[in-house]
Design an enzyme around this catalytic site. Structure first.
Site, PDB file in Angstrom:
ATOM      1  N   LYS A  87      36.658  -7.371 -26.039  1.00  0.00           N
ATOM      2  CA  LYS A  87      36.967  -7.781 -24.662  1.00  0.00           C
ATOM      3  C   LYS A  87      36.808  -6.694 -23.591  1.00  0.00           C
ATOM      4  CE  LYS A  87      37.629 -11.888 -25.457  1.00  0.00           C
ATOM      5  NZ  LYS A  87      36.420 -12.612 -25.175  1.00  0.00           N
ATOM      6  N   TYR A 128      37.258 -15.988 -27.651  1.00  0.00           N
ATOM      7  CA  TYR A 128      36.201 -15.035 -28.018  1.00  0.00           C
ATOM      8  C   TYR A 128      34.996 -15.214 -27.099  1.00  0.00           C
ATOM      9  CZ  TYR A 128      33.692 -11.886 -31.151  1.00  0.00           C
ATOM     10  OH  TYR A 128      33.014 -10.807 -31.667  1.00  0.00           O
ATOM     11  N   TYR A 159      34.181 -10.346 -39.631  1.00  0.00           N
ATOM     12  CA  TYR A 159      35.489  -9.700 -39.477  1.00  0.00           C
ATOM     13  C   TYR A 159      36.215  -9.908 -40.810  1.00  0.00           C
ATOM     14  CZ  TYR A 159      34.961  -9.514 -34.347  1.00  0.00           C
ATOM     15  OH  TYR A 159      34.533  -9.259 -33.065  1.00  0.00           O
ATOM     16  N   PRO A 170      39.604  -2.885 -29.794  1.00  0.00           N
ATOM     17  CA  PRO A 170      38.275  -3.510 -29.759  1.00  0.00           C
ATOM     18  C   PRO A 170      38.128  -4.791 -30.591  1.00  0.00           C
ATOM     19  CG  PRO A 170      38.238  -1.487 -31.062  1.00  0.00           C
ATOM     20  CD  PRO A 170      39.604  -1.582 -30.465  1.00  0.00           C
ATOM     21  N   HIS A 219      24.610 -15.257 -30.411  1.00  0.00           N
ATOM     22  CA  HIS A 219      25.342 -15.657 -31.620  1.00  0.00           C
ATOM     23  C   HIS A 219      26.223 -16.862 -31.339  1.00  0.00           C
ATOM     24  CE1 HIS A 219      25.125 -11.753 -34.233  1.00  0.00           C
ATOM     25  NE2 HIS A 219      23.938 -12.179 -33.837  1.00  0.00           N
TER      26      HIS A 219
END
Ligand code: RFL
Ligand code: PHB
Length: 393
Positions: free
Chosen positions: A298, A385, A203, A294, A76
């Site tokens: 990570k 990220y 998200y 979460p 991704h």
């Protein structure tokens, strides 16, 4: 098969940290025994993480565990951040040149278990560690109950406590300094047999609470809802979950596809960092030493980074050079705190706080607008990220 009673490195816990450590040690010619309290089927099916950083994917390739990931994992190049009725793309490739891979923890664990058994390595399933002793001597031991219910001892040259947040090893480190934060919400997660309704993870910030659309494969979706920590899973029949997901993730012109729910559960959220990660010949790694909420994806990456650093330290330690073992804990801390900050920051930006705090909500929306409109702010999110965990941070 007889149960070993001595080994070079006794590893408590057959999660990603313990299994990867055993794999790396074997590659360096160091023998280990993994004691895992659950059975193999349970460990291989336990639903946890789904996204790994580029550095973790690279590590898996380097240690011969990349074939299935490269075939079936989904690379991704970004995520969507959704708020105030709009969906914004954060383009990791454009911002950092990096990507992440959707590759489930269950698959990583399956590959690690298979690699261990193929090389004739030792994993004792259904073997629950009861405690560790003599860790400041040069022959520490693990007391455990084997699959037949018999209490046994495993003598080691060193012990790795990879037994997760609820394990027994952390308690054997005296004068542990703990920094901790609990959050007033939890995640309800489902695994569903339905094609993802999105190409990349969503998200979503919503007035009813956070929602996340993730996935496991082209046919399997993984979705989460923010719920109160005292919610009972029995109060959430599948229809209610899908309807709430649809409300929080929904946008005009977009459809959330639903399907049979295969697994569901509620997970509390916590940040927790303990130091030092070593006492004598006992070393802690992964969730045994630290956990993150979460939201930043990570935890698994941190656990695998610890295992990598620890493997190098143990190999030299057992060879008579204690320098890397002496600095193990300190070398891990900077990386752990970077991930702890990022996970806390993502969590705080996206979850609805209890009560009607309009100040908090306005700050969240301001921050979300900032990271989706400023290149500098977007780059910071993307860099964290995609991952700095395999570097010193
Ligand atoms: P684990 O995986 O908890 O493994 C510890 C193992 O030790 C065993 N054990 C014992 N064995 C013997 N004797 C005892 N006394 C024992 N006590 C415990 C346990 O049975 C278990 O097998 O720790 P490890 O290896 O440090 O790995 C950590 C990761 O599992 C964890 O950080 C991640 O799953 C966190 N996480 C995520 N991380 C990511 O990087 N990306 C994600 O997308 C992501 N999503 C998540 C997550 C964790 C979640 N939950 C359920 C906490 C999503 C969720 C919902
Ligand atoms: C998951 O797919 O389980 C997942 C993905 C991203 C997160 C957390 C969990 O931030």
């Amino acid at each position: 098969m007889s149960v070993p009673d001595r080994t070079q490195v006794g590893i408590v816990g057959g999660g990603p940290a313990g299994l990867l450590l055993s794999h790396l040690l074997a590659r360096a010619g160091v023998e280990s025994v993994v004691l895992e309290s659950r059975d193999r089927a349970y460990v291989e099916a336990r639903q946890r993480a789904g996204v790994i950083e580029a550095g973790t994917a690279r590590l898996l390739r380097e240690v011969g565990l990349g074939a299935r990931m490269d075939r079936d994992g989904l690379e991704h190049g970004g995520i969507y951040l959704q708020f105030a009725g709009e969906r914004h793309h954060v383009d990791f490739v454009d911002l950092t040149g990096g990507t992440v891979t959707v590759w489930a923890q269950t698959e990583i664990v399956k590959d690690l278990v298979a690699a261990c058994l193929d090389r004739g390595g030792s994993i004792e399933f259904d073997a629950e560690a009861l405690g560790v002793d003599d860790v400041t001597s040069d022959r520490p031991l693990i007391r455990y109950r084997d699959a037949g219910g018999v209490e046994r001892e495993l003598r080691c040259d060193a012990i790795a406590g990879c037994d997760g947040f609820h394990g027994v090893c952390r308690a054997a480190v005296p004068n542990l300094a703990v920094s901790e934060r609990s959050y007033p919400y939890a995640w309800l997660g489902i695994l569903a047999d339905v094609a993802p309704s999105t190409d990349e993870l969503i998200y979503a910030h919503h007035t009813r609470g956070f929602a996340l659309h993730s996935m496991r494969s082209p046919d399997v979706s993984r979705l989460y809802l923010q719920v109160d920590p005292d919610e009972l899973i029995d109060d959430w029949p599948d229809d209610r979950i899908w309807s709430e997901l649809d409300t929080r993730l929904g946008l005009p012109g977009w459809t959330l596809h639903t399907g049979p729910v295969r697994d569901k559960g509620i997970t509390p959220m916590r940040s927790f960092v303990s130091t030092p990660m070593r006492h004598g010949r006992l070393f802690l790694a992964g969730d045994a030493a630290h956990i993150v909420p979460p939201t930043g994806a990570k935890g698994l990456n941190l656990a695998m980074a610890d295992a990598t650093v620890l493997a190098g330290a143990l190999v030299t330690f057992l060879d008579g050079n204690s320098e890397l073992a002496d600095t193990y804990s300190n070398r891990c801390q900077r990386r752990i705190w970077r991930a702890t900050h990022f996970s806390w920051w993502m969590t705080s930006m996206l979850h609805r706080a209890p009560g009607d705090d309009t100040f908090d909500e306005a700050l969240q929306l301001s921050q979300l607008r900032y990271v989706t409109s400023s290149r500098a702010a977007g780059e910071s999110l993307a860099e964290n990220y995609v991952g700095r965990t395999m570097r010193a941070a």
